[in-house]
Design an enzyme around this catalytic site. Structure first.
Site, PDB file in Angstrom:
ATOM      1  N   ARG A  37      34.428 -60.243  -3.343  1.00 50.52           N
ATOM      2  CA  ARG A  37      33.837 -59.442  -4.418  1.00 50.52           C
ATOM      3  C   ARG A  37      32.397 -59.032  -4.112  1.00 50.52           C
ATOM      4  O   ARG A  37      31.936 -57.998  -4.595  1.00 50.52           O
ATOM      5  CB  ARG A  37      33.901 -60.210  -5.738  1.00 50.52           C
ATOM      6  CG  ARG A  37      35.289 -60.159  -6.359  1.00 50.52           C
ATOM      7  CD  ARG A  37      35.322 -60.922  -7.654  1.00 50.52           C
ATOM      8  NE  ARG A  37      36.501 -60.571  -8.439  1.00 50.52           N
ATOM      9  CZ  ARG A  37      36.815 -61.138  -9.597  1.00 50.52           C
ATOM     10  NH1 ARG A  37      36.046 -62.077 -10.099  1.00 50.52           N
ATOM     11  NH2 ARG A  37      37.888 -60.752 -10.257  1.00 50.52           N
ATOM     12  N   LYS A 214      54.434 -66.779 -15.707  1.00 48.31           N
ATOM     13  CA  LYS A 214      54.826 -66.484 -17.086  1.00 48.31           C
ATOM     14  C   LYS A 214      55.225 -65.043 -17.325  1.00 48.31           C
ATOM     15  O   LYS A 214      54.506 -64.120 -16.964  1.00 48.31           O
ATOM     16  CB  LYS A 214      53.646 -66.799 -18.012  1.00 48.31           C
ATOM     17  CG  LYS A 214      53.357 -68.262 -18.135  1.00 48.31           C
ATOM     18  CD  LYS A 214      52.291 -68.398 -19.169  1.00 48.31           C
ATOM     19  CE  LYS A 214      51.790 -69.806 -19.333  1.00 48.31           C
ATOM     20  NZ  LYS A 214      50.525 -69.776 -20.068  1.00 48.31           N
ATOM     21  N   GLY A 369      45.030 -62.592  -8.420  1.00 46.92           N
ATOM     22  CA  GLY A 369      44.503 -63.625  -7.518  1.00 46.92           C
ATOM     23  C   GLY A 369      45.509 -64.184  -6.536  1.00 46.92           C
ATOM     24  O   GLY A 369      45.245 -64.234  -5.337  1.00 46.92           O
ATOM     25  N   GLY A 392      42.792 -59.978 -13.955  1.00 45.45           N
ATOM     26  CA  GLY A 392      43.083 -59.548 -15.330  1.00 45.45           C
ATOM     27  C   GLY A 392      42.905 -58.052 -15.500  1.00 45.45           C
ATOM     28  O   GLY A 392      43.700 -57.381 -16.166  1.00 45.45           O
TER      29      GLY A 392
HETATM   30  C1  3PG Z   1      37.864 -62.419 -13.477  1.00 45.87           C
HETATM   31  O1  3PG Z   1      37.709 -63.071 -12.443  1.00 45.87           O
HETATM   32  O2  3PG Z   1      38.941 -62.387 -14.082  1.00 45.87           O
HETATM   33  C2  3PG Z   1      36.718 -61.583 -13.954  1.00 45.87           C
HETATM   34  O3  3PG Z   1      35.545 -61.897 -13.283  1.00 45.87           O
HETATM   35  C3  3PG Z   1      36.535 -61.702 -15.435  1.00 45.87           C
HETATM   36  O4  3PG Z   1      36.280 -63.023 -15.784  1.00 45.87           O
HETATM   37  P1  3PG Z   1      36.824 -63.587 -17.158  1.00 45.87           P
HETATM   38  O5  3PG Z   1      38.329 -63.589 -17.079  1.00 45.87           O
HETATM   39  O6  3PG Z   1      36.237 -64.987 -17.267  1.00 45.87           O
HETATM   40  O7  3PG Z   1      36.342 -62.682 -18.248  1.00 45.87           O
HETATM   41 MG    MG Z   2      40.043 -63.458 -15.695  1.00 48.79          MG
END
Ligand code: 3PG
Ligand code: MG
Length: 412
Positions: A37, A214, A369, A392
């Protein structure tokens, strides 16, 4: 309409307030285990510095919930960024306050400063919906955001991984910078291009691969993708909920019993809409979940006492075949417990098939991820078109959601 980027504005002599997503994984000694990142934000940072601007970076790290917790400090990131840029990175040990203001005022063209974790202040994460309803929260969020906004002459959003959040630094800050340039960086531009083109302008056949634990996390993604893709391959533990919905037993496998009706609904919807929902034909099952556990292949009911841990060989062959000739591929979620060999075989087979399809001209976009780690672990990063920096965020993008914090930025 397309969003303006850093390339479209003049940053010479300006203080550029830039939101990045430096929420990187750290080990127990606070060593960064993936700098992806940080590396992804470098093109935008370098461009601003080269064009005579100075950069003030803001980011969150983890979820410190509004408290100053040293284990969530961005200090290791400042060090890493300095190494990558081969340049001194000034680190401010807070993101607001008098000291930050002075440090920002002293910056010269070509300087770069990273502010401490914005989530050390609870105001950062006040939901905008709540702030609209509660004047006290509105004021708290606005007061915090104003202090950040005052640091910059220009706002840049290059934090793709956080674009699904309406955090103060993502949304309230640019909203406050009226009359100033508010643009996206090259990372956000690239992510929007790959994810946007894949979803809105795909070359066919378009195959989606969804896995992970899930089904409840991916319901909206499945529903949205069904309208766009030719075929969805379902693996990972979420397949067991579909398996049960088809009337099979799943033994002790992960299964979301509350979502069985929903799974049935999705299968019916796919049939009606002409999208092929491809479920596993066989599964690798074990009695004990541990690396190298004795396993069997099951192409029927999974007996009590057994857990599904990966897609079976027939399924692998089927998924690989479905990916042959694909022209657009999106993938989110592993096919099994890939961190526990040999139950990474299904994920490996899919990863290799995606790389092969890419080599034959497909555009492939990997998000989330675990599938990203799988691709990297297999050394296939360079053989796919795009690896998203958003977990996300890329999922919500695939749900077809609009991101509020991007909507308020300048259009070309
Ligand atoms: C992530 O890694 O999903 C983003 O940096 C956002 O983080 P968060 O899900 O804690 O808001
Ligand atoms: Mg997240």
């Amino acid at each position: 309409m397309a969003k303006k980027t850093v390339a479209d504005i003049d940053v010479n002599g300006k203080k550029v307030l830039m939101r990045v997503d430096f929420n990187v994984p750290l080990d127990e000694n606070r060593n960064i285990t993936s700098d992806a990142r940080i590396v992804a934000a470098l093109p935008t940072i370098k461009t601003i510095l080269d064009k005579g601007g100075c950069v003030i970076l803001m980011s969150h790290l983890g979820r410190p919930d509004g408290e100053r917790k040293p284990e969530f400090s961005l200090a290791p990131v400042a060090k890493k960024l300095g190494e990558l840029l081969n340049k001194n990175v000034i680190f401010a040990n807070d993101c607001i306050g008098q000291e930050v203001k002075q440090k920002a005022a002293a910056l010269r063209p070509g300087d770069i400063m990273l502010l401490e974790n914005v989530r050390f202040h609870k105001e950062e994460e006040i939901k905008d919906k709540k702030a609209v309803e509660d004047p006290k929260l509105r004021k708290a969020k606005d007061d915090f955001a104003r202090q950040l906004a005052e640091l910059g002459d220009v706002y840049v959003d290059d934090a793709f991984g956080t674009t699904h959040r309406d955090n103060a630094s993502m949304y309230t800050v640019p909203e406050m910078m009226k009359g100033k340039d508010k643009v996206i960086g090259f990372l956000v531009e690239k992510e929007l291009k790959f994810l946007g083109d894949a979803l809105n302008n795909p070359k066919k056949p378009f195959v989606a691969i969804l896995g992970g634990a899930k089904i409840s996390d991916k319901l909206k993604v499945i529903e949205n993708l069904m309208k766009k893709v030719d075929c969805i391959l379902i693996g990972g533990a979420m397949a067991y909920t579909f398996f049960k919905a088809q009337g099979y037993t799943v033994g002790d496998s992960l299964c979301e019993n509350d979502f069985i009706d929903k799974a049935k609904e999705l299968m019916a919807l796919a049939q009606k809409g002409g999208c092929e929902l491809v479920l596993p034909l066989d599964n690798v099952i074990v009695q004990k979940i541990e690396a190298n556990a004795a396993s069997q292949i099951s192409d029927d009911n999974i007996p009590a006492g057994w857990h599904g841990v990966d897609i079976g060989p027939e399924t692998m062959t089927l998924f690989v075949k479905k990916l042959e000739g694909a022209k657009t591929v999106v993938w989110n979620g592993p096919m099994g417990i890939f961190e526990m060999p040999p139950f990474d075989a299904g994920t490996k087979a899919v990863a290799q098939a995606v790389a092969k399809a890419t080599g034959a001209g497909a555009v492939s976009v990997i998000g989330g991820g675990d599938s990203v780690s799988a691709i990297k672990k297999l050394g296939l990063s360079k053989r796919v078109s795009h690896i998203s920096t958003g977990g996300g965020a890329s999922l919500e993008f695939m749900e077809g959601r609009k991101f509020k914090c991007l909507e308020i930025l300048d259009e070309k």
